[in-house]
Motif scaffolding. Sequence first.
Motif, PDB file in Angstrom:
ATOM      1  N   VAL A   1      94.350 195.655  67.058  1.00 55.94           N
ATOM      2  CA  VAL A   1      93.373 195.319  66.016  1.00 55.94           C
ATOM      3  C   VAL A   1      92.635 196.539  65.478  1.00 55.94           C
ATOM      4  O   VAL A   1      91.896 196.444  64.500  1.00 55.94           O
ATOM      5  CB  VAL A   1      92.351 194.291  66.542  1.00 55.94           C
ATOM      6  N   GLY A   2      92.814 197.688  66.124  1.00 55.49           N
ATOM      7  CA  GLY A   2      92.175 198.907  65.641  1.00 55.49           C
ATOM      8  C   GLY A   2      90.730 199.065  66.049  1.00 55.49           C
ATOM      9  O   GLY A   2      90.069 200.022  65.636  1.00 55.49           O
ATOM     10  N   VAL A   3      90.231 198.139  66.872  1.00 60.29           N
ATOM     11  CA  VAL A   3      88.828 198.177  67.290  1.00 60.29           C
ATOM     12  C   VAL A   3      88.743 197.883  68.783  1.00 60.29           C
ATOM     13  O   VAL A   3      89.297 196.888  69.256  1.00 60.29           O
ATOM     14  CB  VAL A   3      87.973 197.130  66.536  1.00 60.29           C
ATOM     15  N   THR A   4      88.051 198.717  69.517  1.00 62.89           N
ATOM     16  CA  THR A   4      87.638 198.403  70.877  1.00 62.89           C
ATOM     17  C   THR A   4      86.249 197.780  70.789  1.00 62.89           C
ATOM     18  O   THR A   4      85.394 198.278  70.044  1.00 62.89           O
ATOM     19  CB  THR A   4      87.595 199.674  71.739  1.00 62.89           C
ATOM     20  N   ARG A   5      86.032 196.695  71.545  1.00 60.80           N
ATOM     21  CA  ARG A   5      84.747 195.987  71.444  1.00 60.80           C
ATOM     22  C   ARG A   5      84.141 195.758  72.820  1.00 60.80           C
ATOM     23  O   ARG A   5      84.839 195.414  73.768  1.00 60.80           O
ATOM     24  CB  ARG A   5      84.924 194.641  70.747  1.00 60.80           C
ATOM     25  N   LEU A   6      82.820 195.930  72.881  1.00 64.67           N
ATOM     26  CA  LEU A   6      82.016 195.587  74.044  1.00 64.67           C
ATOM     27  C   LEU A   6      80.869 194.723  73.539  1.00 64.67           C
ATOM     28  O   LEU A   6      80.141 195.136  72.630  1.00 64.67           O
ATOM     29  CB  LEU A   6      81.487 196.860  74.720  1.00 64.67           C
ATOM     30  N   GLY A   7      80.706 193.527  74.120  1.00 58.23           N
ATOM     31  CA  GLY A   7      79.714 192.580  73.624  1.00 58.23           C
ATOM     32  C   GLY A   7      78.294 192.922  74.016  1.00 58.23           C
ATOM     33  O   GLY A   7      77.868 194.083  73.936  1.00 58.23           O
ATOM     34  N   ASN A   8      77.547 191.923  74.483  1.00 58.49           N
ATOM     35  CA  ASN A   8      76.123 192.077  74.776  1.00 58.49           C
ATOM     36  C   ASN A   8      75.834 191.879  76.266  1.00 58.49           C
ATOM     37  O   ASN A   8      76.556 191.158  76.961  1.00 58.49           O
ATOM     38  CB  ASN A   8      75.320 191.037  73.995  1.00 58.49           C
TER      39      ASN A   8
ATOM     40  N   GLN B   1      88.905 194.306  74.586  1.00 54.23           N
ATOM     41  CA  GLN B   1      87.942 193.381  74.020  1.00 54.23           C
ATOM     42  C   GLN B   1      87.133 192.804  75.186  1.00 54.23           C
ATOM     43  O   GLN B   1      87.609 191.936  75.912  1.00 54.23           O
ATOM     44  CB  GLN B   1      88.639 192.252  73.252  1.00 54.23           C
ATOM     45  N   ILE B   2      85.941 193.338  75.395  1.00 56.86           N
ATOM     46  CA  ILE B   2      85.091 192.949  76.518  1.00 56.86           C
ATOM     47  C   ILE B   2      84.011 192.006  75.989  1.00 56.86           C
ATOM     48  O   ILE B   2      83.331 192.318  75.006  1.00 56.86           O
ATOM     49  CB  ILE B   2      84.429 194.178  77.179  1.00 56.86           C
TER      50      ILE B   2
ATOM     51  N   HIS C   1      91.700 192.073  77.601  1.00 59.75           N
ATOM     52  CA  HIS C   1      90.633 191.165  77.202  1.00 59.75           C
ATOM     53  C   HIS C   1      89.890 190.693  78.452  1.00 59.75           C
ATOM     54  O   HIS C   1      90.525 190.241  79.415  1.00 59.75           O
ATOM     55  CB  HIS C   1      91.205 189.948  76.477  1.00 59.75           C
ATOM     56  N   VAL C   2      88.570 190.787  78.433  1.00 62.23           N
ATOM     57  CA  VAL C   2      87.731 190.339  79.544  1.00 62.23           C
ATOM     58  C   VAL C   2      86.737 189.323  79.001  1.00 62.23           C
ATOM     59  O   VAL C   2      85.968 189.620  78.079  1.00 62.23           O
ATOM     60  CB  VAL C   2      86.985 191.519  80.205  1.00 62.23           C
TER      61      VAL C   2
END
Length: 265
Positions: free
Chosen positions: A102-109, A124-125, A142-143
Motif C-alpha cells: 500500500v506504500g504506507v507503514t501505519r501505527l495507530g493510537n 499495519q499496526i 498486520h497487528v
Amino acid sequence: MAKIHPTAIVHEGADLHESVEVKAYAVIHENVKIGEGTIVGEHCVIDGHTTIGKNNVFYRFCSIGGIPQDKKYNNEITYLEIGDNNTIREYVTINTGTSQDVGVTRLGNDNWIMAYVHIAHDCQIGSHTIIANTVQLAGHIHVGDWAIIGGMSAAHQFIHIGAHSMTGGMSSIRQDIPPYVLGAGQPYKPAGINSEGLKRRGFTAEQIQVLREAYKVIYLRQLPLPDAITELKRLQGQHPDCADHLQVFLDFFSTSGRGIGRNNH
C-alpha cells in the motif's frame, strides 16, 4: 514556535506544531509533519514522508521514517503514518512503505513500543498494542488492536496477528495468529484464549466462554476450515451477545494469507 534545543537540526520544510518539543541532537528532515504535544527525544532521527499525530513520546536514539530495507525499493516516495498518544522507546526503528504494497507503514493510537523494536515497511499496526523489547516485525505484517507481542519475538513477513491476542516472549511466528488466542514457542504454538487480557478489557464471563468454544472449533475438533467457519457462524446465532466478537474471528479468516498452523497444537 516549537521548543527546539539549540543542538537539534530541524529542516525549514518540516511542519511542527508550536507545542512540539525537540530535544538535544535530534534531526528532523524536510517532509516530516509532527502534531500537538509530541516530544522528540535526544539523538532521534525522523526522516521520510512521515506524519506524526498528537502527544507521542519518542525516547532517545529512535530512527523513524527511514527508507525500507527492501532491495526492490527504488527511491520512490512512500509514507509513514503514526497516530496519537504512542510511547516509542529507545532505538526503535520504523520504516516507510513500499510500492509493492500500500506504500504506507501505519501505527495507530495508544501503542506501547518498547526498546529496540523494528517495524518494517508496510506494516499495519492497530491501536492499544504492546510490542515488547527487541521484537522484530518483518515487512507487510498486520497487528490487530490490543495485541501483545512478547520480547525477543520475531515474525515472518506477511503475517497477520489478530486483535486481543497475546504472544509469549522469544516466539518464532511463522503463520497467522487469530484474534483472542494465547500462545508462544519456537515455532509458535497456540495454547488457548487470552482470557485474562479479555477480562481486563471488560469481556463478560459468558463472552469469554463462547470464545473458548470458538477456539475448540478452530483448533481441537479437527474440522476442515470451511466447516469450522460454518460452526463459528452457528455459534454467532446461538450467542447474540458475542456475535460481534465472533465476527472478528470470521473476518480474520477471510484475510489470513499464511494459514494458522492448526496441526501444531
